[in-house]
Structure formats: C-alpha cells, structure tokens
Design a protein around this motif. Structure first.
Motif, PDB file in Angstrom:
ATOM      1  N   GLN A 229       0.814  -1.218   0.000  1.00  0.00           N
ATOM      2  CA  GLN A 229       0.000   0.000   0.000  1.00  0.00           C
ATOM      3  C   GLN A 229       0.845   1.264   0.000  1.00  0.00           C
ATOM      4  O   GLN A 229       0.334   2.342   0.263  1.00  0.00           O
ATOM      5  N   PHE A 231       2.371   4.619  -0.686  1.00  0.00           N
ATOM      6  CA  PHE A 231       1.832   5.692  -1.515  1.00  0.00           C
ATOM      7  C   PHE A 231       2.493   7.037  -1.212  1.00  0.00           C
ATOM      8  O   PHE A 231       3.085   7.653  -2.102  1.00  0.00           O
ATOM      9  N   TYR A 235       4.417   9.564  -3.699  1.00  0.00           N
ATOM     10  CA  TYR A 235       3.782  10.840  -4.042  1.00  0.00           C
ATOM     11  C   TYR A 235       4.733  11.999  -3.759  1.00  0.00           C
ATOM     12  O   TYR A 235       4.890  12.906  -4.573  1.00  0.00           O
ATOM     13  N   VAL A 250      -0.793   1.600  -5.793  1.00  0.00           N
ATOM     14  CA  VAL A 250      -1.682   2.582  -5.182  1.00  0.00           C
ATOM     15  C   VAL A 250      -1.508   3.956  -5.826  1.00  0.00           C
ATOM     16  O   VAL A 250      -2.475   4.695  -5.992  1.00  0.00           O
ATOM     17  N   LEU A 253      -3.464   3.754  -8.924  1.00  0.00           N
ATOM     18  CA  LEU A 253      -4.892   3.824  -8.580  1.00  0.00           C
ATOM     19  C   LEU A 253      -5.302   5.276  -8.316  1.00  0.00           C
ATOM     20  O   LEU A 253      -6.318   5.757  -8.833  1.00  0.00           O
ATOM     21  N   TYR A 254      -4.488   5.965  -7.527  1.00  0.00           N
ATOM     22  CA  TYR A 254      -4.781   7.365  -7.194  1.00  0.00           C
ATOM     23  C   TYR A 254      -4.846   8.222  -8.456  1.00  0.00           C
ATOM     24  O   TYR A 254      -5.770   9.015  -8.640  1.00  0.00           O
ATOM     25  N   ALA A 257      -8.027   7.516 -10.430  1.00  0.00           N
ATOM     26  CA  ALA A 257      -9.237   8.033  -9.790  1.00  0.00           C
ATOM     27  C   ALA A 257      -9.267   9.558  -9.767  1.00  0.00           C
ATOM     28  O   ALA A 257     -10.268  10.169 -10.127  1.00  0.00           O
ATOM     29  N   PHE A 258      -8.175  10.186  -9.353  1.00  0.00           N
ATOM     30  CA  PHE A 258      -8.255  11.613  -9.052  1.00  0.00           C
ATOM     31  C   PHE A 258      -7.489  12.509 -10.017  1.00  0.00           C
ATOM     32  O   PHE A 258      -7.485  13.711  -9.857  1.00  0.00           O
ATOM     33  N   MET A 263     -13.248   6.313 -12.291  1.00  0.00           N
ATOM     34  CA  MET A 263     -13.596   5.707 -11.001  1.00  0.00           C
ATOM     35  C   MET A 263     -13.760   4.187 -11.083  1.00  0.00           C
ATOM     36  O   MET A 263     -13.348   3.467 -10.194  1.00  0.00           O
ATOM     37  N   ALA A 266     -10.327   2.572 -11.456  1.00  0.00           N
ATOM     38  CA  ALA A 266      -9.623   2.649 -10.172  1.00  0.00           C
ATOM     39  C   ALA A 266     -10.190   1.635  -9.180  1.00  0.00           C
ATOM     40  O   ALA A 266      -9.443   0.991  -8.436  1.00  0.00           O
ATOM     41  N   ALA A 267     -11.499   1.473  -9.180  1.00  0.00           N
ATOM     42  CA  ALA A 267     -12.127   0.502  -8.262  1.00  0.00           C
ATOM     43  C   ALA A 267     -11.657  -0.908  -8.603  1.00  0.00           C
ATOM     44  O   ALA A 267     -11.386  -1.716  -7.701  1.00  0.00           O
ATOM     45  N   GLY A 270      -8.297  -1.371  -7.211  1.00  0.00           N
ATOM     46  CA  GLY A 270      -8.436  -1.585  -5.764  1.00  0.00           C
ATOM     47  C   GLY A 270      -8.735  -3.043  -5.451  1.00  0.00           C
ATOM     48  O   GLY A 270      -8.146  -3.627  -4.548  1.00  0.00           O
ATOM     49  N   TYR A 271      -9.621  -3.651  -6.245  1.00  0.00           N
ATOM     50  CA  TYR A 271      -9.961  -5.052  -5.990  1.00  0.00           C
ATOM     51  C   TYR A 271      -8.818  -5.994  -6.313  1.00  0.00           C
ATOM     52  O   TYR A 271      -8.611  -6.996  -5.632  1.00  0.00           O
TER      53      TYR A 271
ATOM     54  N   GLN B 120      -7.403   1.689   0.319  1.00  0.00           N
ATOM     55  CA  GLN B 120      -7.564   2.173  -1.055  1.00  0.00           C
ATOM     56  C   GLN B 120      -8.805   1.599  -1.729  1.00  0.00           C
ATOM     57  O   GLN B 120      -9.304   2.162  -2.689  1.00  0.00           O
ATOM     58  N   VAL B 121      -9.293   0.460  -1.229  1.00  0.00           N
ATOM     59  CA  VAL B 121     -10.486  -0.137  -1.823  1.00  0.00           C
ATOM     60  C   VAL B 121     -11.730   0.664  -1.417  1.00  0.00           C
ATOM     61  O   VAL B 121     -12.599   0.952  -2.231  1.00  0.00           O
ATOM     62  N   MET B 123     -11.774   3.699  -0.298  1.00  0.00           N
ATOM     63  CA  MET B 123     -11.579   5.139  -0.408  1.00  0.00           C
ATOM     64  C   MET B 123     -12.469   5.817  -1.453  1.00  0.00           C
ATOM     65  O   MET B 123     -13.054   6.860  -1.193  1.00  0.00           O
ATOM     66  N   ILE B 124     -12.595   5.217  -2.634  1.00  0.00           N
ATOM     67  CA  ILE B 124     -13.371   5.866  -3.696  1.00  0.00           C
ATOM     68  C   ILE B 124     -14.857   5.970  -3.310  1.00  0.00           C
ATOM     69  O   ILE B 124     -15.420   7.064  -3.373  1.00  0.00           O
ATOM     70  N   PHE B 209      -1.913  11.127   5.636  1.00  0.00           N
ATOM     71  CA  PHE B 209      -1.744  11.847   4.377  1.00  0.00           C
ATOM     72  C   PHE B 209      -2.795  11.489   3.335  1.00  0.00           C
ATOM     73  O   PHE B 209      -3.360  12.361   2.680  1.00  0.00           O
ATOM     74  N   PHE B 210      -3.079  10.207   3.196  1.00  0.00           N
ATOM     75  CA  PHE B 210      -3.891   9.730   2.084  1.00  0.00           C
ATOM     76  C   PHE B 210      -5.303  10.306   2.080  1.00  0.00           C
ATOM     77  O   PHE B 210      -5.741  10.889   1.092  1.00  0.00           O
TER      78      PHE B 210
END
Lengths: 294, 275
Positions: A229, A231, A235, A250, A253-254, A257-258, A263, A266-267, A270-271, B120-121, B123-124, B209-210
């Motif tokens: 995980q 991140f 970053y 991660v 993924l970030y 998503a952002f 979305m 990204a989901a 995540g899975y 992270q799962v 989070m969205i 942070f996240f």
C-alpha cells in the motif's frame, strides 16, 4: 433477577452498545466494499449522473495495461526489498537492543524516533538528502572523493532509494516488535544450551530464530501488507518518476481516480490489490504455518 | 551476561552508536538546513552546523505560507479524532470483553477482519459518500470517517480482559446499572490503556496523508502534511523554507514521543503480539 433474565439483559445491552459500531462499519466499510465492487464493473467519471455498465471490461483492460503491470511488478520489487531489509536489520537491531548496557534506553528511544515521524516529513527530508548537488549524501561522497550518482533521478536507482527511506523509517518499529519477541523467550533455554557448550551463533540458530518464528511471521505479514500500500513516499519523493520507474499500484490507482477520474477502473485496481494482499497473506501463513509445527 | 568481555561491550557500543548516528543524521540535516541562509543551503561543501544561522526561513514560512492555519487544522482534526476513537473504543470493546451473548465473537471477528481491507479499496466509495453528504473540504469530511478503528476496539478489549470480574460484580450487587458500572467502575482502571490509545491515535492522525489528500481541496483546509507536500510541488523548491515547515510539523510528535514513550512501546507490544 434470575439467571436467564440476566443473560437476556446482557444480550440486549450488548447489542445496544454495539449498534453505533455496526452502523459505522456498515457505512464506512460495508457499503464501500460493495459499492467499489459494483463500480469496478462500470465506467464513471463522476460528471455523468449514472455509472455505465461495462461488465468485465475494466479487469480485461487491466490485464493489457502495460503501465499497470509495470506498477504491479515495481510494487512487488519494493515489497520484497523492504521486507528483506526489515527482517534482517530489525532483527539485528533488536538483538543489539536486547543487551544489558547502561545507555540501552537512550538507544531504544533514538531507534524508534523515525516511526513517529510522518511519512511525508521523512520523504521530504530524504528527498533533500538525495539531492544530487546539495544533498547530504553526495556531499559526504564528494568528501570521500567519489562522484555520487543522481539517485532519485536515475531510473535504475530510484526505487532502491525509496526502499532505503522506507527501511530507515520502519526499522525501529519492527525492531521493537522483535525485541518484545526476544524478551518472551525463556532464558532457561540459553542456560541449558550454554551448559551443553553452545556458542552465540549456535544459540541464535537453534533457539532464538526458531522461537521467534511467530514474531517473524507477524513482521513479514505486516511489512508485505504495508509495502503493497506504499503511496505517500512515492507521491512526495518521485511522483512515480523518473519515467515511471517508481510508479506503484496505489499511486497508479490514485492517478486513475483523481487525475483522470476513471472511477470504475480505479475501483477494479483496488480489488486486484485487495486480492493480491489476501492471497499473499494466506501464502505466508501456510509457509510459516508449516514451519511453526516443527 | 555479567561475564561479557570488555572488548565485546565496546563492539556493542560501536554498533549501537553507529546506528544511532544513522537514525539521527537526517534530523540534524533537517534542522540545520532550516536555519541556513540560501548561500549555505546551496553550497557544495558539507556544513552540518550553519555558519550564520538565521530564522528567516521560519519567518517566511509563517508569513507567506498558511503554516499556522495548517497546524491548527491538523490540531483540530487530530484532537477530535483522538477523543472520538477513545470513547467509541471503550463503549464498543466493553460488550466484546465483559458480556456474553450469541453472535458476539462473530461480530468481533468481522470488526477485526475490516483491518484486512486496504484503505484504497474503500476510499473511492467513501469519497463519493462524502460528496453526496456535501462534506468534501470540511472538518466533518476529514474527521467522521475515522472516528472508530478496529485497532482501538481491539486494544481496549485486550486491556478490559485483564480486569477482574469482582470489580463490577460488587457494583452490580449495589444496584448499579451497566452504563454506570462501565463509566464509574471500569473506566477509572483504563487510564493507561486510554492514554496509550489516545497517543497512538493522535500521532497517526497528525501524520495521516492519504485521506486528507483526497477530501481536502482548498488551501485553507490543508493539514500540515498536505502543506508540506504542496510546498514541494512548487516550481522552484526553497529547501530552507520547506525544512523549516517540516521541522515545525515533526516537533509536536517528537515531543509527545519523548515525554510518553513507554505508552508507545506498550501500544506496539499489545497490538503486535497478544493476538
């Protein structure tokens, strides 16, 4: 009050006092888990009112997404590197900290310090240490007459620099766990071994290491879960660069998503991450579990 | 162990001291850089102690960047979270540790199981939930999703299990209700446990942070960690100013740690080993 009444009252009070927690975890874990699964079969940029159903497209696209595969590989490299470093250095540190010395408390305090410092602060300070021109590291190397490399700007070295930084931050935390494990070993074993003429290495190999196995399992499992995980370090220190060399799952993924607002995609990432951590944890339990019974 | 030869003791000290230097050097470099004028920051020779120490970097940080606001934001969030986590953990751990009823252990395992799920799962969807509630860029948005933690409930339960049953039985016989028994009889014995959890939670929240990165959008709502990250994204990074802000951000947790380290160690040992 009769016995049965008391039990019924216990149950009523029990459920009553659990209800806020059930509501909370339902809303912030249960719902997200289900909704993330739902999203992973959809496409949604959050602008359109409704997610569009795409079936398994996101997962299929992930298999063909070279950037994703690369980030997965780099996450694995980071995880193996950091876990190896942590087991070796944390255990060595714990063995040193387990000695009876007058100043041992001071040493323990110092070694644990990085673990209470935020990853962001640690990342920034190491970024500055790794600065090719003005950073501490290359200044020291220059003092020794060596021209230092460009560290985080070098595609071959950047991920290694992140491993070093993460190891520095976490070695004290895991050493504390190993130390607790060491102190749980009955000194009787060592006394018996010494009578039998065992040396320091023999004691470690025959007593300390086998008896520390549950602690080692905990350290490895925790390290793998945390490393998968990673991140904030990425970053803050590299932003995934140079040239994608430090992009991890991660972080990817970030970004999806952002930065790109994908979305559903990204989901799905995540899975995949969730699945990977789950499988790795099970494997570790099986691997260590077999040795535990010996 | 008393028969250790002097040479070995010396070697141990050498190894431990070497490690300690590695652990402390980044802090020294951080603090020293924060007091350096830019001529010394951008000089190609090793200068561990600034030759002409200045406080300009701190002055710039406070006047030009919203450092004070960011520290206050972090204080508000971390304090609220800490208070909430301690209270919710005590109340949720109580039935797990002291009451018997069907389904109790299954629910406890489920709560512990949530620790397995990577943040992270969830989070969205949590972000989407916050957007729906209108909580993006607010204190509620930063705080509410974190007011309960499985680790807190687990730690509190471990401590509660160590208290003797007789403690509450006497109160029960005197006609004390469950809630009063918990608050007036058990909670006073939980002082050290609550302190451990509070310190753990505060530090973790201060360092988080996240989630803030996702939920915060305006520069006024930035926590101190977000501000540091933002300073580094600037076109030309001013290392003296950045190191001043980082030093300020690290200071509270280091002071708390140095003053209360036995609680940190207790917390790690409890969370790590007595499963």
């Amino acid at each position: 009050m009769g016995g049965r009444q008391i039990l019924r009252e216990e149950a009523r009070f029990g459920w009553l006092s659990l209800s806020p927690a059930l509501g909370f975890f339902g809303l912030f874990v249960g719902f997200p888990i289900v909704y993330a699964f739902y999203l992973s079969f959809h496409e949604w940029n959050m602008m359109s009112p409704e997610p569009t159903w795409v079936g398994l497209d996101n997962y299929a696209a992930l298999l063909r997404d070279e950037t994703f595969i690369r980030s997965l590989v780099q996450t694995a490299v980071f995880t193996v590197g950091i876990t190896g470093c942590l087991v070796v250095f944390s255990l060595a540190t714990a063995l040193l900290l387990d000695q009876k010395l007058k100043q041992i408390r001071l040493y323990r305090t110092i070694y644990y310090l990085p673990a209470v410092t935020s990853v962001v602060a640690v990342g920034i300070v190491w970024l500055w240490i790794f600065d090719p021109q003005y950073g501490l590291l290359n200044q020291v190397l220059r003092g020794l007459g060596v021209a230092g490399p460009r560290w985080l700007a070098d595609t071959r070295l950047a991920l290694g620099c992140l491993v070093v930084t993460a190891a520095w931050r976490n070695v004290g935390y895991f050493a504390t766990i190993f130390l607790a494990g060491l102190q749980g070993i009955d000194t009787m074993y060592y006394e018996a071994a010494r009578i039998d003429g065992a040396g320091a290495w023999g004691c470690f190999r025959r007593i300390t290491w086998p008896l520390l196995r549950p602690t080692t399992l905990f350290v490895v499992v925790m390290s793998v879960i945390l490393s998968f995980q990673v991140f904030a370090l990425v970053y803050v220190m590299t932003g995934g660069g140079p040239d994608g060399a430090t992009s991890v799952v991660v972080f990817y993924l970030y970004q999806q998503a952002f930065t790109y607002f994908r979305m559903g995609y990204a989901a799905a990432i995540g899975y995949v991450l969730f699945g990977a951590i789950f499988v790795l944890t099970l494997l570790q339990f099986r691997f260590f579990g077999r040795h535990l019974e010996v | 162990m008393s028969r250790r030869p002097a040479g070995l003791t010396l070697l141990l000290h050498a190894l431990l001291a070497g490690g300690a230097v590695l652990m402390l050097a980044p802090y020294v470099w951080m603090v020293s850089s924060s007091f350096k004028p830019s001529a010394e920051i951008y000089s190609a020779t090793i200068q561990l102690i600034p030759r002409h120490p200045i406080v300009d970097n701190y002055r710039t940080a406070v006047h030009r960047e919203p450092v004070v606001r960011a520290i206050l934001n972090s204080l508000v969030v971390a304090s609220a979270e800490t208070l909430a986590v301690v209270v919710t953990s005590v109340f949720t751990a109580y039935p797990f540790a002291r009451l018997r009823f069907r389904g109790r252990d299954a629910v406890f395992l489920m709560v512990l199981g949530t620790m397995m799920i990577p943040a992270q799962v969830t989070m969205i969807p949590t972000f989407i939930l916050m957007r729906w509630l209108g909580w993006i860029d607010t204190y509620q948005g930063l705080i509410v999703p974190r007011i309960m933690t499985p680790l807190g409930i687990f730690l509190m339960r471990q401590f509660l299990l160590t208290l003797p049953r007789e403690l509450e039985e006497a109160a029960r016989i005197d006609g004390c209700g469950r809630l009063r028994t918990l608050v007036q009889v058990l909670v006073p014995h939980l002082g050290p446990a609550m302190a451990t959890l509070a310190i753990f939670t505060f530090t973790a929240s201060w360092n988080e942070f996240f989630w803030p990165l996702i939920v915060v959008q305006s520069s006024e709502m930035r926590t101190i960690q977000l501000l540091i990250a933002a300073l580094k994204q600037a076109e030309a990074v001013e290392w003296g100013v950045v190191m001043a802000v980082v030093t300020l951000s690290v200071f509270p947790t280091v002071v708390i740690y140095l003053a209360l380290q036995r609680y940190f160690v207790k917390g790690i040992v409890m969370s790590g080993l007595r499963g």
